[in-house]
Design a protein around this motif. Structure first.
Motif, PDB file in Angstrom:
ATOM      1  N   HIS A  53       0.838  -1.204   0.000  1.00  0.00           N
ATOM      2  CA  HIS A  53       0.000   0.000   0.000  1.00  0.00           C
ATOM      3  C   HIS A  53       0.872   1.252   0.000  1.00  0.00           C
ATOM      4  CE1 HIS A  53      -3.660  -2.277   0.911  1.00  0.00           C
ATOM      5  NE2 HIS A  53      -2.885  -3.011   1.692  1.00  0.00           N
ATOM      6  N   ILE A  55       1.903   4.875   0.936  1.00  0.00           N
ATOM      7  CA  ILE A  55       1.667   5.713   2.119  1.00  0.00           C
ATOM      8  C   ILE A  55       2.161   7.112   1.805  1.00  0.00           C
ATOM      9  CG2 ILE A  55       2.237   6.074   4.548  1.00  0.00           C
ATOM     10  CD1 ILE A  55       2.664   3.028   4.737  1.00  0.00           C
ATOM     11  N   ARG A 106       1.108   6.240  13.088  1.00  0.00           N
ATOM     12  CA  ARG A 106      -0.292   6.101  12.685  1.00  0.00           C
ATOM     13  C   ARG A 106      -0.404   5.690  11.220  1.00  0.00           C
ATOM     14  NH1 ARG A 106      -2.027  10.031  16.202  1.00  0.00           N
ATOM     15  NH2 ARG A 106      -1.225  11.651  14.839  1.00  0.00           N
ATOM     16  N   LYS A 107       0.389   6.324  10.362  1.00  0.00           N
ATOM     17  CA  LYS A 107       0.318   6.021   8.933  1.00  0.00           C
ATOM     18  C   LYS A 107       0.824   4.615   8.625  1.00  0.00           C
ATOM     19  CE  LYS A 107       0.526  10.789   7.362  1.00  0.00           C
ATOM     20  NZ  LYS A 107       1.214  11.784   6.527  1.00  0.00           N
ATOM     21  N   ARG A 110      -1.509   1.403   9.809  1.00  0.00           N
ATOM     22  CA  ARG A 110      -2.732   1.054   9.071  1.00  0.00           C
ATOM     23  C   ARG A 110      -2.607  -0.301   8.375  1.00  0.00           C
ATOM     24  NH1 ARG A 110      -3.072   6.712   6.069  1.00  0.00           N
ATOM     25  NH2 ARG A 110      -3.696   7.981   7.833  1.00  0.00           N
ATOM     26  N   TYR A 111      -1.378  -0.690   8.037  1.00  0.00           N
ATOM     27  CA  TYR A 111      -1.171  -1.874   7.214  1.00  0.00           C
ATOM     28  C   TYR A 111      -0.341  -2.964   7.890  1.00  0.00           C
ATOM     29  CZ  TYR A 111      -2.796   1.582   3.917  1.00  0.00           C
ATOM     30  OH  TYR A 111      -3.533   2.563   3.301  1.00  0.00           O
TER      31      TYR A 111
END
Length: 137
Positions: A53, A55, A106-107, A110-111
């Motif tokens: 993903h 970011i 935090r970013k 997410r994954y």
């Protein structure tokens, strides 16, 4: 022998020259792409991916993650992070480091599991979670 007269110089120029010398003496990263666990950091395209993903990072988050990825497993103090991520003449508080680490955490979280870990009263490190680690988000 007569001493040479000193040339006037600016602190910004001196700092730039020191950074240039340090850049030449430091070992280069293995290439334009840094990896750690499922994190992929492309220094040429400014893309960061976790588990595939994309970011989106701010320039400061990008520099912070790059420095952490160049020093995996090593605990980096707030002072070290300030010196390497923010400009040498940054006059803010070290709390800015904690703030940006929280944004980055935090970013990335997410994954997958948290890769940035706090060493209380010392600093931060990039490492895989260990069994029994408390949540540090």
């Amino acid at each position: 022998m007569k001493p040479m007269p000193l040339k006037p110089f600016g602190l910004e120029e001196l700092a730039a020259r020191v950074r240039t010398v340090l850049r030449r003496t430091r070992p280069e990263a293995t290439g334009p792409v840094l990896t750690f666990a499922d994190l992929r950091f492309d220094q040429e395209t400014y893309e960061v991916r976790r588990a595939g993903h994309l970011i989106e990072l701010s320039p400061t988050e990008f520099r912070l993650l790059r420095y952490l990825m160049l020093n995996p497993g090593r605990v980096l103090t707030r002072a070290q992070l300030l010196d390497h991520v923010w400009d040498y003449d940054f006059r803010g508080s070290t709390t800015v480091v904690s703030t940006y680490v929280a944004y980055l955490r935090r970013k990335l979280a997410r994954y997958g599991p948290d890769l940035i870990h706090t060493q209380r009263a010392v600093g931060y490190s990039l490492r895989l979670p260990r069994p029994g680690d408390p949540d540090e988000a």
